[in-house]
Design a protein around this motif. Sequence first.
Motif, PDB file in Angstrom:
ATOM      1  N   VAL A  56      -5.231  -2.155  -8.821  1.00 14.47           N
ATOM      2  CA  VAL A  56      -3.931  -2.700  -8.414  1.00 14.47           C
ATOM      3  C   VAL A  56      -2.950  -2.538  -9.579  1.00 14.47           C
ATOM      4  O   VAL A  56      -3.322  -2.746 -10.735  1.00 14.47           O
ATOM      5  CB  VAL A  56      -4.089  -4.206  -8.108  1.00 14.47           C
ATOM      6  N   ASN A  73      -9.220   2.518  -3.195  1.00 13.97           N
ATOM      7  CA  ASN A  73      -7.884   2.496  -3.812  1.00 13.97           C
ATOM      8  C   ASN A  73      -8.052   2.507  -5.323  1.00 13.97           C
ATOM      9  O   ASN A  73      -9.150   2.274  -5.837  1.00 13.97           O
ATOM     10  CB  ASN A  73      -7.095   1.249  -3.391  1.00 13.97           C
ATOM     11  N   TYR A 130       0.851  -1.196   0.000  1.00  8.82           N
ATOM     12  CA  TYR A 130       0.000   0.000   0.000  1.00  8.82           C
ATOM     13  C   TYR A 130       0.883   1.241   0.000  1.00  8.82           C
ATOM     14  O   TYR A 130       1.839   1.315   0.783  1.00  8.82           O
ATOM     15  CB  TYR A 130      -0.856   0.035   1.273  1.00  8.82           C
ATOM     16  N   LEU A 174      -0.714  -1.073  -4.368  1.00 11.26           N
ATOM     17  CA  LEU A 174      -2.067  -0.562  -4.170  1.00 11.26           C
ATOM     18  C   LEU A 174      -2.016   0.902  -3.729  1.00 11.26           C
ATOM     19  O   LEU A 174      -1.843   1.182  -2.543  1.00 11.26           O
ATOM     20  CB  LEU A 174      -2.784  -1.421  -3.120  1.00 11.26           C
TER      21      LEU A 174
END
Length: 460
Positions: free
Chosen positions: A331, A328, A53, A352
């Motif tokens: 990916v 988010n 992340y 992410l």
Amino acid sequence: MELTNSLPKGPNTPRSLRLMKFIFQPIKYLDDYAKAYGDTFTIQGSQGTPIVYFSQPQDLQTIFNADSSQLDAGRGNSGLEFLMGDNSLLLLDGDRHQRQRQLLTPPFHGERMRAYGQIISEIAEQVMNQWTVGKPFNIRASMQEITLRVILRVVFGLDEGSRLEQLRSLVGSTLDLMSSRFNSSAFFFEFLKRDLGDWSPWGRMLRQLKQIDELIYAQIAERRAEANPNRQDILSLMMSARDEAGQPMTDIELRDELMTLLVAGHETTASALTWTLYWVDQLPQMRDKLLAELDSVDADSDPSIITKLPYLTAVCSETLRIYPIAPNTFVRVVRSPIEIGGYKLPPGALILPSIYLAHHREETYPQPKQFKPERFLERQFSQYEYLPFGGGNRRCIGMAFAMYEMKLVLATIVSRFQVSLVNKRPVIPVRRGLTLAAPEGMKMVATPRLKKPAYTPVSV
Ligand code: HEM
């Protein structure tokens, strides 16, 4: 900066427990991890694949500006193929992605929005006319009714008739099925994706999708036969678009992109609109300011005057900051080693970019948990600090359209009605498929707006 081969630290929670929290407590999941590990942390995905992340603006800048040969995104969306087909912009990478994007982007250009303003306000009026004053109604269903009708008119060019009605009811119920807790979970647990006949949620959804396909192909065929050069809808523009080799999109490509626009475009905007009405109700002073601004322009103004109003724009921007519809971006899959924030990520690692966490950094947004439209009037945020529509070569192509629609619908509703939550308790977002939304059952009640007289005489 010292470069390290190890990945950022993160939780060791067993995957199934972590996924449960991810599905059922999506906001707490992110807040807790950011509190424990900071802006950057790693979790273990299926088969031990690291998912890193990121939310620091500098790191997001590196990710969004990386060469497209270094990071893929379409590959990470392969779970949506059953719905959008393998030509969908969302699922493509590399040259094919670039080609489809070039073909699809022009109809969504900010300048083109003017053509759609009138239709959007009319549809908002039609749906508001169905409300019974004083009677609670499901606000999300109502907002979805608006955004679905808008997409079917503006994108598909369906004005009226049985195909419009069939698509409207089929798409509505299919997306509701898809967003059910069961099918939402199926995005993360493959074994739930089983067609066990009509009675199973997944099976029922697949059958409805087939019926939607038939209607979409019928619409494409009709448009091809009609060949009317004056049509302004997005399907017509997509049909006349040509790639660099002078080739148009095939029927299958058109079907896949229409489905993509339908799915990506209407639920997201409906969730955003639901939140705007929630915040306007929660914060009466903000509502007064908004109404004062709207009253300062002629109610029958050109939609593009309304959509340029600064406070209205700030309210919509803050709505997408505090609870971004997509927590988010897609990916990003590392193809060749890449350095981000001092870490060297190997091929196969997943990245992410966290929109929610970027929007809740105290450094960028003081008191991030408070709803304050003024922040957008006081300063400008970079595209790496404020990113409700993602970034780089994958940034949402519907961004201008969604913002335009949000502003016009909000302005149309609050100018006529005061819409209040039935149960005044604060609401936190829940997972809805791949997005975050207000809880499904949220009810509001509409009462006609009382206009304050411009001048109140003082009696002595
Ligand atoms: C408030 C409403 C919306 C929000 C919050 C939103 C958000 C997003 C986000 C976060 C992404 C991923 C970007 C990335 O990974 O960097 C995306 C992609 C996309 N969105 Fe939206 N979106 C909205 C409305 C729309 C609308 C109205 C349409 C079209 C009618 C649309 C079509 C798309 C498409 C086609 C993509 C894929 C772009 C690509 O892969 O190149 N979205 N959107």
